[in-house]
Design a protein around this motif. Structure first.
Motif, PDB file in Angstrom:
ATOM      1  N   THR A 116       0.848  -1.191   0.000  1.00 16.35           N
ATOM      2  CA  THR A 116       0.000   0.000   0.000  1.00 16.35           C
ATOM      3  C   THR A 116       0.881   1.236   0.000  1.00 16.35           C
ATOM      4  O   THR A 116       2.046   1.189   0.426  1.00 16.35           O
ATOM      5  N   SER A 117       0.326   2.354  -0.438  1.00 15.44           N
ATOM      6  CA  SER A 117       1.098   3.599  -0.427  1.00 15.44           C
ATOM      7  C   SER A 117       1.392   4.029   1.015  1.00 15.44           C
ATOM      8  O   SER A 117       2.433   4.638   1.277  1.00 15.44           O
ATOM      9  N   VAL A 118       0.514   3.688   1.958  1.00 14.31           N
ATOM     10  CA  VAL A 118       0.765   3.998   3.368  1.00 14.31           C
ATOM     11  C   VAL A 118       1.995   3.229   3.858  1.00 14.31           C
ATOM     12  O   VAL A 118       2.865   3.785   4.536  1.00 14.31           O
ATOM     13  N   HIS A 119       2.082   1.943   3.476  1.00 12.94           N
ATOM     14  CA  HIS A 119       3.248   1.144   3.885  1.00 12.94           C
ATOM     15  C   HIS A 119       4.523   1.683   3.243  1.00 12.94           C
ATOM     16  O   HIS A 119       5.573   1.748   3.888  1.00 12.94           O
ATOM     17  N   ILE A 120       4.442   2.071   1.974  1.00 13.20           N
ATOM     18  CA  ILE A 120       5.605   2.649   1.289  1.00 13.20           C
ATOM     19  C   ILE A 120       6.055   3.906   2.014  1.00 13.20           C
ATOM     20  O   ILE A 120       7.252   4.105   2.253  1.00 13.20           O
ATOM     21  N   ASN A 121       5.118   4.767   2.415  1.00 13.69           N
ATOM     22  CA  ASN A 121       5.461   5.988   3.121  1.00 13.69           C
ATOM     23  C   ASN A 121       6.213   5.675   4.412  1.00 13.69           C
ATOM     24  O   ASN A 121       7.245   6.279   4.705  1.00 13.69           O
ATOM     25  N   ARG A 122       5.710   4.733   5.179  1.00 14.46           N
ATOM     26  CA  ARG A 122       6.368   4.348   6.434  1.00 14.46           C
ATOM     27  C   ARG A 122       7.754   3.751   6.181  1.00 14.46           C
ATOM     28  O   ARG A 122       8.706   4.028   6.916  1.00 14.46           O
ATOM     29  N   THR A 123       7.854   2.941   5.136  1.00 16.42           N
ATOM     30  CA  THR A 123       9.130   2.310   4.811  1.00 16.42           C
ATOM     31  C   THR A 123      10.150   3.352   4.370  1.00 16.42           C
ATOM     32  O   THR A 123      11.325   3.296   4.759  1.00 16.42           O
ATOM     33  N   LEU A 124       9.722   4.320   3.571  1.00 17.45           N
ATOM     34  CA  LEU A 124      10.614   5.414   3.170  1.00 17.45           C
ATOM     35  C   LEU A 124      11.101   6.193   4.387  1.00 17.45           C
ATOM     36  O   LEU A 124      12.286   6.544   4.480  1.00 17.45           O
ATOM     37  N   GLN A 125      10.204   6.470   5.306  1.00 20.07           N
ATOM     38  CA  GLN A 125      10.597   7.169   6.536  1.00 20.07           C
ATOM     39  C   GLN A 125      11.634   6.364   7.307  1.00 20.07           C
ATOM     40  O   GLN A 125      12.601   6.931   7.840  1.00 20.07           O
ATOM     41  N   GLU A 126      11.454   5.050   7.348  1.00 22.16           N
ATOM     42  CA  GLU A 126      12.414   4.203   8.064  1.00 22.16           C
ATOM     43  C   GLU A 126      13.781   4.217   7.377  1.00 22.16           C
ATOM     44  O   GLU A 126      14.815   4.336   8.034  1.00 22.16           O
ATOM     45  N   LEU A 127      13.795   4.121   6.052  1.00 25.29           N
ATOM     46  CA  LEU A 127      15.068   4.168   5.321  1.00 25.29           C
ATOM     47  C   LEU A 127      15.765   5.513   5.514  1.00 25.29           C
ATOM     48  O   LEU A 127      16.991   5.574   5.640  1.00 25.29           O
ATOM     49  N   ARG A 128      14.977   6.592   5.537  1.00 23.80           N
ATOM     50  CA  ARG A 128      15.547   7.926   5.792  1.00 23.80           C
ATOM     51  C   ARG A 128      16.121   8.004   7.199  1.00 23.80           C
ATOM     52  O   ARG A 128      17.225   8.501   7.399  1.00 23.80           O
ATOM     53  N   SER A 129      15.358   7.529   8.178  1.00 23.32           N
ATOM     54  CA  SER A 129      15.814   7.628   9.571  1.00 23.32           C
ATOM     55  C   SER A 129      17.058   6.779   9.815  1.00 23.32           C
ATOM     56  O   SER A 129      17.854   7.081  10.702  1.00 23.32           O
ATOM     57  N   MET A 130      17.248   5.734   9.005  1.00 23.79           N
ATOM     58  CA  MET A 130      18.453   4.903   9.100  1.00 23.79           C
ATOM     59  C   MET A 130      19.644   5.567   8.408  1.00 23.79           C
ATOM     60  O   MET A 130      20.757   5.055   8.457  1.00 23.79           O
ATOM     61  N   GLY A 131      19.392   6.695   7.740  1.00 17.91           N
ATOM     62  CA  GLY A 131      20.460   7.411   7.041  1.00 17.91           C
ATOM     63  C   GLY A 131      20.889   6.752   5.749  1.00 17.91           C
ATOM     64  O   GLY A 131      21.986   7.018   5.257  1.00 17.91           O
ATOM     65  N   LEU A 132      20.035   5.924   5.172  1.00 21.63           N
ATOM     66  CA  LEU A 132      20.409   5.188   3.965  1.00 21.63           C
ATOM     67  C   LEU A 132      20.079   5.932   2.672  1.00 21.63           C
ATOM     68  O   LEU A 132      20.867   5.898   1.725  1.00 21.63           O
ATOM     69  N   VAL A 133      18.905   6.585   2.609  1.00 19.13           N
ATOM     70  CA  VAL A 133      18.469   7.214   1.365  1.00 19.13           C
ATOM     71  C   VAL A 133      17.743   8.528   1.630  1.00 19.13           C
ATOM     72  O   VAL A 133      17.310   8.799   2.757  1.00 19.13           O
ATOM     73  N   ALA A 134      17.589   9.288   0.566  1.00 23.81           N
ATOM     74  CA  ALA A 134      16.724  10.469   0.561  1.00 23.81           C
ATOM     75  C   ALA A 134      16.063  10.542  -0.811  1.00 23.81           C
ATOM     76  O   ALA A 134      16.684  10.207  -1.824  1.00 23.81           O
ATOM     77  N   LEU A 135      14.803  10.935  -0.827  1.00 25.88           N
ATOM     78  CA  LEU A 135      14.072  11.181  -2.068  1.00 25.88           C
ATOM     79  C   LEU A 135      13.627  12.632  -2.055  1.00 25.88           C
ATOM     80  O   LEU A 135      12.855  13.038  -1.198  1.00 25.88           O
ATOM     81  N   ARG A 136      14.148  13.412  -3.005  1.00 26.08           N
ATOM     82  CA  ARG A 136      13.781  14.833  -3.106  1.00 26.08           C
ATOM     83  C   ARG A 136      13.801  15.243  -4.567  1.00 26.08           C
ATOM     84  O   ARG A 136      14.745  14.948  -5.281  1.00 26.08           O
ATOM     85  N   GLY A 137      12.775  15.970  -4.964  1.00 26.92           N
ATOM     86  CA  GLY A 137      12.750  16.530  -6.315  1.00 26.92           C
ATOM     87  C   GLY A 137      12.918  15.500  -7.405  1.00 26.92           C
ATOM     88  O   GLY A 137      13.649  15.725  -8.362  1.00 26.92           O
ATOM     89  N   ARG A 138      12.242  14.352  -7.268  1.00 26.28           N
ATOM     90  CA  ARG A 138      12.311  13.278  -8.259  1.00 26.28           C
ATOM     91  C   ARG A 138      13.725  12.748  -8.452  1.00 26.28           C
ATOM     92  O   ARG A 138      14.112  12.327  -9.536  1.00 26.28           O
TER      93      ARG A 138
END
Length: 167
Positions: A116-138
């Motif tokens: 789900t898009s909700v799960h993707i949002n949470r997963t992205l937040q987790e990857l960001r908080s782990m310092g692994l990735v960032a998604l900005r401006g496509r």
């Protein structure tokens, strides 16, 4: 499909396509009629080899996606997708440091990864908080390639690159 990828080069062998193709970004398409393609491949052993190799690589990627959807957790799937796309774009010179174009929305990611898009949002937040990735401006920026690859159980061998890419 990514820039430079071949899309169904042997589709002319079938009576009818069994799938559709859509684009998320503007693109340029070159179409080669089946008989002309067949003639080119028959006249060039190196071209025939390249198309066979491309076909084997596409099958290997499909196998890896089957594993992802069947065996990887949500965060592992997303991390694996990021690794694969980054390495494939790096192989054709479309990365800039640890960054690459990333036109997918969270809804696109949900569709691709069977979540789900909700799960993707949470997963992205987790990857960001782990310092692994960032998604900005496509754009996707991978801050820790090794950490992301370890999380994803990503081994680029299945991509069958002849040269080292992604680093």
């Amino acid at each position: 499909m990514l820039p430079g990828d071949l899309c169904d080069p042997h589709i002319f062998l079938l009576d009818r396509m069994d799938h559709t193709i859509g684009a998320l970004t503007p693109l340029t398409v070159a179409q080669i009629p089946g008989p002309a393609f067949q003639s080119l491949v028959e006249r060039s052993a190196s071209l025939a080899y390249a198309f066979r190799r491309e076909g084997l690589s596409a099958i290997a990627i499909q196998r890896e996606w089957t594993v992802s959807l069947g065996r990887r957790s949500g965060i592992e799937r997303l991390a694996h997708l990021f690794c694969e796309l980054y390495w494939r774009l790096a192989a054709v010179g479309l990365t800039d440091g640890g960054s690459c174009p990333f036109p997918l929305t969270q809804n696109d990611l949900a569709d691709v990864l069977g979540q789900t898009s909700v799960h993707i949002n949470r997963t992205l937040q987790e990857l960001r908080s782990m310092g692994l990735v960032a998604l900005r401006g496509r754009r996707l920026t991978i801050h820790d390639q090794t950490g992301l690859a370890e999380l994803a159980y990503f081994d680029p061998v299945y991509l069958h690159f002849t040269q080292k890419a992604g680093q």
